[in-house]
Design an enzyme around this catalytic site. Structure first.
Site, PDB file in Angstrom:
ATOM      1  N   SER A 141       0.855  -1.197   0.000  1.00 36.38           N
ATOM      2  CA  SER A 141       0.000   0.000   0.000  1.00 36.38           C
ATOM      3  C   SER A 141       0.888   1.244   0.000  1.00 36.38           C
ATOM      4  CB  SER A 141      -0.869   0.016   1.254  1.00 36.38           C
ATOM      5  OG  SER A 141      -1.377   1.318   1.484  1.00 36.38           O
ATOM      6  N   TYR A 154      -1.586  -1.252  10.101  1.00 30.47           N
ATOM      7  CA  TYR A 154      -1.649  -1.522   8.659  1.00 30.47           C
ATOM      8  C   TYR A 154      -0.354  -1.082   7.956  1.00 30.47           C
ATOM      9  CZ  TYR A 154      -3.791  -1.405   3.939  1.00 30.47           C
ATOM     10  OH  TYR A 154      -4.100  -1.598   2.600  1.00 30.47           O
TER      11      TYR A 154
HETATM   12  P1  NDP Z   1     -11.356  -6.188   0.109  1.00 26.05           P
HETATM   13  O1  NDP Z   1     -11.777  -6.093   1.527  1.00 26.05           O
HETATM   14  O2  NDP Z   1     -12.377  -5.998  -0.970  1.00 26.05           O
HETATM   15  O3  NDP Z   1     -10.586  -7.556  -0.175  1.00 26.05           O
HETATM   16  C1  NDP Z   1      -9.789  -8.197   0.761  1.00 26.05           C
HETATM   17  C2  NDP Z   1     -10.072  -9.670   0.666  1.00 26.05           C
HETATM   18  O4  NDP Z   1      -9.273 -10.374   1.619  1.00 26.05           O
HETATM   19  C3  NDP Z   1     -11.535  -9.989   0.957  1.00 26.05           C
HETATM   20  O5  NDP Z   1     -12.047 -10.843  -0.033  1.00 26.05           O
HETATM   21  C4  NDP Z   1     -11.457 -10.695   2.298  1.00 26.05           C
HETATM   22  O6  NDP Z   1     -12.457 -11.674   2.474  1.00 26.05           O
HETATM   23  C5  NDP Z   1     -10.086 -11.358   2.196  1.00 26.05           C
HETATM   24  N1  NDP Z   1      -9.631 -11.764   3.499  1.00 26.05           N
HETATM   25  C6  NDP Z   1      -9.608 -11.033   4.651  1.00 26.05           C
HETATM   26  N2  NDP Z   1      -9.132 -11.766   5.660  1.00 26.05           N
HETATM   27  C7  NDP Z   1      -8.843 -12.993   5.147  1.00 26.05           C
HETATM   28  C8  NDP Z   1      -8.338 -14.197   5.704  1.00 26.05           C
HETATM   29  N3  NDP Z   1      -7.995 -14.282   6.988  1.00 26.05           N
HETATM   30  N4  NDP Z   1      -8.191 -15.271   4.882  1.00 26.05           N
HETATM   31  C9  NDP Z   1      -8.531 -15.207   3.573  1.00 26.05           C
HETATM   32  N5  NDP Z   1      -9.033 -14.093   2.997  1.00 26.05           N
HETATM   33  C10 NDP Z   1      -9.169 -12.997   3.775  1.00 26.05           C
HETATM   34  O7  NDP Z   1     -10.183  -5.124  -0.065  1.00 26.05           O
HETATM   35  P2  NDP Z   1      -9.430  -4.627  -1.361  1.00 26.05           P
HETATM   36  O8  NDP Z   1      -9.760  -5.427  -2.549  1.00 26.05           O
HETATM   37  O9  NDP Z   1      -9.606  -3.173  -1.388  1.00 26.05           O
HETATM   38  O10 NDP Z   1      -7.907  -4.898  -0.917  1.00 26.05           O
HETATM   39  C11 NDP Z   1      -7.122  -5.939  -1.469  1.00 26.05           C
HETATM   40  C12 NDP Z   1      -5.680  -5.723  -1.038  1.00 26.05           C
HETATM   41  O11 NDP Z   1      -5.235  -4.451  -1.520  1.00 26.05           O
HETATM   42  C13 NDP Z   1      -5.500  -5.689   0.494  1.00 26.05           C
HETATM   43  O12 NDP Z   1      -4.294  -6.320   0.825  1.00 26.05           O
HETATM   44  C14 NDP Z   1      -5.430  -4.202   0.787  1.00 26.05           C
HETATM   45  O13 NDP Z   1      -4.732  -3.953   1.966  1.00 26.05           O
HETATM   46  C15 NDP Z   1      -4.701  -3.688  -0.446  1.00 26.05           C
HETATM   47  N6  NDP Z   1      -4.891  -2.280  -0.720  1.00 26.05           N
HETATM   48  C16 NDP Z   1      -6.139  -1.782  -0.962  1.00 26.05           C
HETATM   49  C17 NDP Z   1      -6.283  -0.440  -1.237  1.00 26.05           C
HETATM   50  C18 NDP Z   1      -7.605   0.168  -1.518  1.00 26.05           C
HETATM   51  O14 NDP Z   1      -7.650   1.374  -1.694  1.00 26.05           O
HETATM   52  N7  NDP Z   1      -8.688  -0.574  -1.598  1.00 26.05           N
HETATM   53  C19 NDP Z   1      -5.123   0.450  -1.278  1.00 26.05           C
HETATM   54  C20 NDP Z   1      -3.872  -0.174  -1.023  1.00 26.05           C
HETATM   55  C21 NDP Z   1      -3.764  -1.498  -0.761  1.00 26.05           C
HETATM   56  P3  NDP Z   1     -13.904 -11.246   3.099  1.00 26.05           P
HETATM   57  O15 NDP Z   1     -14.435 -10.140   2.218  1.00 26.05           O
HETATM   58  O16 NDP Z   1     -14.690 -12.488   3.027  1.00 26.05           O
HETATM   59  O17 NDP Z   1     -13.598 -10.777   4.478  1.00 26.05           O
END
Ligand code: NDP
Length: 248
Positions: A141, A154
């Site tokens: 990030s 984070y």
């Molecule tokens: P989302 O919350 O849409 O996606 C994250 C996913 O991770 C979800 O599907 C969630 O499942 C899954 N997840 C969470 N905990 C677990 C676990 N213990 N085991 C397996 N799966 C898990 O977020 P984003 O798509 O926005 O983010 C994706 C990545 O990008 C993350 O690492 C985030 O930190 C990073 N990021 C995002 C930014 C943004 O602006 N959105 C900016 C910078 C980085 P469930 O939904 O079922 O909980």
């Protein structure tokens, strides 16, 4: 393009789903890791993208559980072949100022965002080395480097990913395996849309591009780093942030 087996953790999330669609569109077989209960969301997203079970699959498992990830990776190898492209994308936020942060909020964010990268990568790396080809893309990030009020947990986890990426990259590059990070800025997913609207507006005002990123724009960057053409790029941190932060 050669068809590879790709594993995307958090594959049913906003960015994860876009990555799965893009890698499948590139001709790869894509396995999305998710927590049980997300089947319907996944099926709908894949159907909307015109993708069927011949090109994608779901694999359940908690990325914070090392043993469960071992079992999941073994099952993928048995059913579809060894993982050749790994995208570590699962993540959570538990934003709160440090003085109010609980040990649970610290541990859960470190476990899901950083331990997860070890938990999954550790189980795929040997097969990649044996085959002499592998691509690992870790989703960090912009806040890993910039820091962010309310995100000591984070930012620490995401900065940890960068150190992991650079170190493993040096260890495995001679074996044909590249390890890179992508640092998105603010992307239009549930994670960002959950931020209070007035705060979100202030964030967008600071982005030179004047808008949030679309998940597909992150997915395009992942697809490039996962491609044959990116063989000489390793240990890098690719910014996809609309000019919010420039690293060099
Ligand atoms: P989302 O919350 O849409 O996606 C994250 C996913 O991770 C979800 O599907 C969630 O499942 C899954 N997840 C969470 N905990 C677990 C676990 N213990 N085991 C397996 N799966 C898990 O977020 P984003 O798509 O926005 O983010 C994706 C990545 O990008 C993350 O690492 C985030 O930190 C990073 N990021 C995002 C930014 C943004 O602006 N959105 C900016 C910078 C980085 P469930 O939904 O079922 O909980």
């Amino acid at each position: 393009m050669q068809r590879r087996v790709a594993l995307v953790t958090g594959g049913v999330g906003g960015i994860g789903t876009a990555v799965c669609k893009r890698l499948a569109a590139d001709g790869h077989f894509v396995v999305a890791n998710a927590i049980p209960g997300t089947e319907e969301r996944w099926r709908e997203a894949m159907a909307a993208a015109g993708l069927n079970g011949d090109r994608t699959a779901l694999a359940f498992g908690d990325v914070t559980d090392f043993e469960a990830m071992g079992e999941m990776v073994a099952a993928i190898a048995r059913d579809h072949g060894p993982v050749e492209i790994l995208v570590n994308c699962a993540g959570i936020t538990r934003d709160v100022t440090f003085r109010k942060m609980t040990l649970e909020q610290w541990r859960s964010v470190l476990a899901t965002n950083l331990d997860s990268v070890f938990n999954v990568t550790r189980h795929v790396i040997e097969a990649m080395i044996e085959r002499g080809w592998g691509r690992i893309v870790n989703i960090s990030s912009v806040n890993a480097v910039r820091g962010q009020f309310g995100q000591t947990n984070y930012a620490a986890a995401k900065a940890g990913i960068l150190g992991f990426t650079k170190s493993l990259a040096q260890e495995v590059v001679k074996k044909g395996v590249t390890v890179n990070a992508i640092s998105p800025g603010y992307v239009q997913t549930d994670m960002v849309m959950a931020i209070r609207e007035d705060v979100r507006r202030q964030i967008v005002e600071q982005i030179p591009a004047g808008r949030l990123a679309m998940p597909e724009e992150v997915a395009d960057a992942v697809a490039f780093l996962a491609s044959e053409k990116a063989a000489y790029i390793t240990g890098t941190n690719l910014a996809v942030n609309g000019g919010l932060h420039m690293y060099a």
